[in-house]
Scaffold this motif. Structure first.
Motif, PDB file in Angstrom:
ATOM      1  N   THR A 130     -35.871 -18.046   9.449  1.00 41.35           N
ATOM      2  CA  THR A 130     -36.548 -18.439  10.667  1.00 41.35           C
ATOM      3  C   THR A 130     -36.751 -19.748  10.491  1.00 41.35           C
ATOM      4  N   PHE A 131     -36.271 -20.695  11.260  1.00 39.02           N
ATOM      5  CA  PHE A 131     -36.763 -22.124  11.250  1.00 39.02           C
ATOM      6  C   PHE A 131     -37.443 -22.509  12.623  1.00 39.02           C
ATOM      7  N   SER A 132     -38.442 -23.512  12.436  1.00 38.28           N
ATOM      8  CA  SER A 132     -39.151 -24.012  13.297  1.00 38.28           C
ATOM      9  C   SER A 132     -38.822 -25.342  13.352  1.00 38.28           C
ATOM     10  N   THR A 133     -37.977 -26.029  14.393  1.00 41.86           N
ATOM     11  CA  THR A 133     -37.655 -27.482  14.463  1.00 41.86           C
ATOM     12  C   THR A 133     -37.505 -27.781  15.647  1.00 41.86           C
ATOM     13  N   ARG A 134     -37.795 -29.252  16.044  1.00 37.67           N
ATOM     14  CA  ARG A 134     -37.630 -29.749  17.295  1.00 37.67           C
ATOM     15  C   ARG A 134     -36.417 -30.412  17.409  1.00 37.67           C
ATOM     16  N   VAL A 135     -35.378 -30.266  16.408  1.00 30.28           N
ATOM     17  CA  VAL A 135     -34.236 -31.025  16.210  1.00 30.28           C
ATOM     18  C   VAL A 135     -33.403 -30.386  17.481  1.00 30.28           C
ATOM     19  N   ASP A 136     -32.975 -31.245  18.401  1.00 30.76           N
ATOM     20  CA  ASP A 136     -32.060 -30.545  19.605  1.00 30.76           C
ATOM     21  C   ASP A 136     -30.650 -30.858  19.231  1.00 30.76           C
ATOM     22  N   GLU A 137     -29.957 -29.947  18.821  1.00 30.91           N
ATOM     23  CA  GLU A 137     -28.637 -30.187  18.228  1.00 30.91           C
ATOM     24  C   GLU A 137     -27.649 -30.549  19.539  1.00 30.91           C
ATOM     25  N   GLU A 138     -27.875 -29.763  20.473  1.00 29.50           N
ATOM     26  CA  GLU A 138     -26.895 -30.012  21.699  1.00 29.50           C
ATOM     27  C   GLU A 138     -27.027 -31.584  22.204  1.00 29.50           C
ATOM     28  N   LYS A 139     -28.168 -32.013  22.288  1.00 27.04           N
ATOM     29  CA  LYS A 139     -28.452 -33.242  22.639  1.00 27.04           C
ATOM     30  C   LYS A 139     -27.802 -34.236  21.643  1.00 27.04           C
ATOM     31  N   ILE A 140     -27.992 -34.003  20.478  1.00 28.99           N
ATOM     32  CA  ILE A 140     -27.411 -34.880  19.345  1.00 28.99           C
ATOM     33  C   ILE A 140     -25.856 -34.945  19.428  1.00 28.99           C
ATOM     34  N   ILE A 141     -25.308 -33.817  19.525  1.00 28.09           N
ATOM     35  CA  ILE A 141     -23.851 -33.747  19.971  1.00 28.09           C
ATOM     36  C   ILE A 141     -23.313 -34.471  21.149  1.00 28.09           C
ATOM     37  N   ASN A 142     -23.976 -34.331  22.105  1.00 28.37           N
ATOM     38  CA  ASN A 142     -23.731 -34.844  23.292  1.00 28.37           C
ATOM     39  C   ASN A 142     -23.659 -36.468  23.236  1.00 28.37           C
ATOM     40  N   ASN A 143     -24.659 -36.890  22.690  1.00 29.50           N
ATOM     41  CA  ASN A 143     -24.842 -38.446  22.374  1.00 29.50           C
ATOM     42  C   ASN A 143     -23.898 -39.002  21.401  1.00 29.50           C
ATOM     43  N   VAL A 144     -23.574 -38.263  20.521  1.00 27.09           N
ATOM     44  CA  VAL A 144     -22.669 -38.748  19.536  1.00 27.09           C
ATOM     45  C   VAL A 144     -21.406 -38.918  20.117  1.00 27.09           C
ATOM     46  N   ARG A 145     -21.098 -37.989  20.983  1.00 26.76           N
ATOM     47  CA  ARG A 145     -19.597 -37.972  21.484  1.00 26.76           C
ATOM     48  C   ARG A 145     -19.371 -39.028  22.483  1.00 26.76           C
ATOM     49  N   GLN A 146     -20.748 -39.821  22.902  1.00 26.19           N
ATOM     50  CA  GLN A 146     -20.504 -40.826  23.821  1.00 26.19           C
ATOM     51  C   GLN A 146     -20.257 -42.129  23.064  1.00 26.19           C
ATOM     52  N   LEU A 147     -20.388 -42.081  21.845  1.00 26.22           N
ATOM     53  CA  LEU A 147     -20.268 -43.423  21.009  1.00 26.22           C
ATOM     54  C   LEU A 147     -18.671 -43.849  20.904  1.00 26.22           C
ATOM     55  N   PRO A 148     -18.436 -45.086  20.891  1.00 23.79           N
ATOM     56  CA  PRO A 148     -16.974 -45.528  20.937  1.00 23.79           C
ATOM     57  C   PRO A 148     -16.245 -45.358  19.535  1.00 23.79           C
ATOM     58  N   LEU A 149     -16.138 -44.297  19.200  1.00 22.49           N
ATOM     59  CA  LEU A 149     -15.542 -43.789  17.892  1.00 22.49           C
ATOM     60  C   LEU A 149     -14.173 -43.927  17.730  1.00 22.49           C
ATOM     61  N   TYR A 150     -13.421 -44.983  18.424  1.00 25.29           N
ATOM     62  CA  TYR A 150     -12.033 -45.269  18.364  1.00 25.29           C
ATOM     63  C   TYR A 150     -11.877 -46.771  18.208  1.00 25.29           C
ATOM     64  N   GLY A 151     -10.488 -46.868  17.791  1.00 22.62           N
ATOM     65  CA  GLY A 151     -10.073 -48.266  17.382  1.00 22.62           C
ATOM     66  C   GLY A 151      -9.889 -49.112  18.684  1.00 22.62           C
ATOM     67  N   GLN A 152     -10.228 -50.195  18.788  1.00 20.90           N
ATOM     68  CA  GLN A 152      -9.677 -50.797  19.870  1.00 20.90           C
ATOM     69  C   GLN A 152      -9.020 -52.201  19.664  1.00 20.90           C
ATOM     70  N   CYS A 153      -7.905 -52.603  20.251  1.00 22.38           N
ATOM     71  CA  CYS A 153      -6.968 -53.625  19.836  1.00 22.38           C
ATOM     72  C   CYS A 153      -7.055 -54.897  20.778  1.00 22.38           C
ATOM     73  N   HIS A 154      -7.861 -54.777  21.869  1.00 18.25           N
ATOM     74  CA  HIS A 154      -7.900 -55.866  22.763  1.00 18.25           C
ATOM     75  C   HIS A 154      -8.950 -57.158  22.148  1.00 18.25           C
TER      76      HIS A 154
END
Lengths: 404, 133
Positions: free
Chosen positions: A183-207
C-alpha cells in the motif's frame, strides 16, 4: 544541411502495452552511454570462431528495415525516420557512396579502447534500404569530417530473426492495484507525468541549425529498435557463455550498460528543469522520486513498470509487464530456464536505487566522471539485483528485487 | 624454464595504474568491476582460459602477461609495459597448467586496497526467491 521541402509528417506511434510501435516495430529510447557500452560489449567477442560481432552489429538492423519496407516504407520514409529517431542525417553522394555528416554513432559514442570505425548500425540500415552490402570506410570517431559508406556489389544474405510469435499482454494491472502490491501513499501523478513527457520533442530535427540528434537531459538519445538491442545482446551473451565465460562476468557487462545508462539518463532527467517543474512538486518523500522516475520510464517503450514494494534503503521490488527484453527474447528463441535474463532492466533499476539510496540525486550532484567513478559506481554501499520472474522463462511479467 | 614462471599481480594496483594512465591521456576512468569483467572475458577468448580478475590478485605466466598487455592496449587504449613490470610482486614456478578454472588468491598475497570485487548480480536462489516459490 537542410531538410527536403516536402518533409514527411511525423511517424504514427501506436502505444500499446507499454510499447511504442512505429511501422510495426517496437521503438525504445536509449542514450549514447548505453549504446556505447552495449556496442563495446558486443565487440569484445572479436576474433571468436563462428561469431562475427561486426556483422552482428551491422546485419541485425537490416531485416528490420526490410520489415518496414514490407509495410510500405519508401526510401524517403526510411531516411526521414533515420533522422527522426535521432540516428543522424544520412544522404547519398553518388551511386556508390553515402555519408552521415551528423550521426549518433559517429559523434556521441564514448569509446574505451582504441578509436575505431563505429557506425555499424548505419551501415546495416543502409543495407536494408539498398539491399546491398555496405561498408563504412571513414568515421567521425576517427576524426574524419563525415562518416562515409561504400555500397558494394556483393550480394546480401541477411535473414529475419523475428521468427516466433509472441503477443503482448493486454490486461495489465493499474498502478498499485495488484494483490501483492504494497500500500503506497503518494501524490505522484503518473498519468500527468506520462502525458507531459509525451509532449516533449524527443525526435531528431534536421532543419536550419538542428543537428538531427536528440540532445536532451545531458545525454544524446535514440528512439531505437528494441529488436536490434535484443538481437545483439542475446547473440553476444550466448557466444560468450558457449566459450566458457562465467555467467556472472557475462551478465555483469550487460547490467553495467544499464547501470551507466541510469546514472546519465535518469540522473539527467532528475536534474532537469522539466523534472523540477513537473515532478518534484509532487514529491513529498525521497521515495516519491522513485514513483516519479518509474512514471517517466513508462513512456520509453520499455514495457509497463509497476512498483510492488519499497522497504526504504533495504528493498525495491518492481514488475515489468511486456518488458521489451522478455518479449523480444520470446520472439527469437525458445523459452529459457534462466530468470536473470533482462539485463537492461536489471542495470536500470539498480541505477535508479543508487541514485536515491546510495548517493542522493536530490542534492543535485554534478553527474561527471569523478562522481560516477568515486561514488555512484563505488563497490562500497552498493546494492545487488536479482530477477525472480522472466517473460523469457514463461512468466507473466519480469520481476526484479534490488536489495543490500 | 622462463615460460613456466608465474607472476603475481595485485589487481587493485593494476586497475589503479590503468586509470592513472587513462587519466594522463585525457580518457575517462573505468570502474574496477567493469575492468575485471572485461579482462575476464577477453582472457577467456584470447587465452582459452579464464582468469578471475575479481580476486585480490592474479597469477599470470609470461604468455598471459603478453596477452594482458595487448588487451590493455587494444581495449583500454593504454600501453602499460613498464607499469606491469613494476606490479609483478612475486614469481612462482608453475606447478600445473589449468584451463577454464578460477584461480584463488594464495595465502601469501599482500592485502589490497579492497577485497574481492563484488558485482551487482545476485546469482542463485536467495531467501527472497525461496519465499515466493
Amino acid at each position: 544541411m537542410s531538410a527536403s521541402p516536402d518533409t514527411p509528417p511525423h511517424p504514427q506511434v501506436t502505444r500499446t502495452g507499454g510499447h511504442n510501435i512505429i511501422g510495426g516495430l517496437n521503438r525504445i529510447y536509449h542514450c549514447n552511454y548505453y549504446n556505447a557500452y552495449l556496442q563495446m560489449t558486443v565487440l569484445l567477442t572479436e576474433g571468436m570462431i563462428d561469431h562475427e560481432p561486426e556483422c552482428l552489429l551491422t546485419d541485425s538492423v537490416t531485416p528490420l528495415v526490410y520489415l518496414l519496407k514490407q509495410r510500405g516504407y519508401s526510401t524517403k520514409d526510411l531516411l526521414f525516420e533515420f533522422s527522426y529517431c535521432g540516428f543522424g542525417f544520412l544522404r547519398k553522394i553518388d551511386e556508390k557512396t553515402w555519408e552521415t555528416p551528423r550521426s549518433h554513432y559517429g559523434e556521441a559514442i564514448c569509446i574505451q579502447g582504441k578509436p575505431h570505425r563505429s557506425c555499424y548500425f548505419t551501415s546495416g540500415y543502409l543495407q536494408g534500404i539498398l539491399e546491398k552490402t555496405v561498408e563504412e570506410i571513414a568515421c567521425k570517431v576517427m576524426d574524419a569530417p563525415v562518416d562515409k559508406f561504400v555500397v558494394q556489389d556483393k550480394p546480401l544474405n541477411v535473414e529475419n530473426y523475428l521468427t516466433r510469435k509472441f503477443e503482448l499482454q493486454t490486461t495489465i494491472p493499474e498502478r498499485f492495484t495488484f494483490d501483492e502490491c504494497q500500500t503506497f501513499s503518494t501524490r505522484v501523478d503518473e498519468e500527468k507525468i506520462i502525458n507531459n513527457v509525451r509532449q516533449l520533442p524527443l525526435y531528431g530535427q534536421c532543419h536550419s541549425d538542428e543537428t538531427c540528434l536528440i540532445e536532451v537531459f545531458g545525454v544524446v538519445l535514440t528512439n531505437h529498435f528494441a529488436d536490434y538491442y535484443n538481437r545483439i545482446s542475446y547473440e553476444t551473451y550466448f557466444a560468450l557463455r558457449e566459450v566458457g565465460v562465467p555467467e556472472e562476468d557475462t551478465k555483469e557487462m550487460f547490467i553495467q550498460a544499464g547501470h551507466v545508462c541510469a546514472f546519465n539518463t535518469y540522473g539527467g532527467i532528475m536534474s532537469s528543469s522539466e523534472w523540477y517543474d513537473l515532478v518534484a512538486p509532487m514529491c513529498e518523500t525521497r521515495e516519491d522520486w522513485l514513483h516519479g522516475m518509474i512514471a517517466v520510464v513508462n513512456t520509453l517503450g520499455w514495457g509497463v513498470y509497476r512498483i510492488e514494494k519499497i522497504d526504504v534503503e533495504k528493498e525495491f521490488t518492481v514488475r515489468v509487464y511486456n518488458s521489451y527484453e522478455g518479449v523480444g527474447y520470446q520472439r527469437m528463441y525458445p523459452q529459457t530456464n534462466d530468470k536473470n535474463i533482462s539485463f537492461l532492466a536489471m542495470g536500470g533499476l539498480l541505477g535508479l536505487v543508487h541514485l536515491l539510496w546510495k548517493v542522493d540525486i536530490r542534492k543535485k550532484p554534478q553527474l561527471n566522471e569523478d562522481f560516477y567513478f568515486n561514488q555512484f559506481n563505488n563497490p562500497e554501499n552498493s546494492y545487488s539485483i536479482e530477477q525472480t520472474h522472466a517473460i523469457a522463462a514463461g512468466d507473466e511479467y519480469d520481476r526484479f528485487i534490488v536489495s543490500k | 624454464m622462463a615460460e613456466n614462471n608465474v607472476h603475481l599481480i595485485n589487481t587493485s594496483a593494476l586497475f589503479t595504474a590503468l586509470n592513472t594512465n587513462r587519466k594522463n591521456k585525457g580518457l575517462t576512468q573505468i570502474d574496477s568491476s567493469l575492468v575485471a569483467s572485461k579482462l575476464g572475458i577477453l582472457f577467456t577468448l584470447k587465452n582459452k582460459s579464464y582468469v578471475n580478475f575479481k580476486n585480490e590478485s592474479v597469477e599470470l605466466n609470461e604468455y598471459q602477461l603478453t596477452v594482458l598487455k595487448e588487451i590493455l592496449d587494444q581495449h583500454f587504449n593504454v600501453k602499460m609495459t613498464h607499469e606491469i613490470s613494476i606490479l609483478i610482486t612475486q614469481q612462482h614456478h608453475e606447478k600445473r597448467v589449468s584451463t577454464l578454472h578460477h584461480f584463488t588468491a594464495s595465502a601469501s598475497v599482500q592485502s589490497s586496497l579492497f577485497g574481492k570485487i563484488k558485482g551487482f548480480l545476485k546469482i542463485g536462489r536467495s531467501n527472497i526467491q525461496e519465499r515466493i516459490a
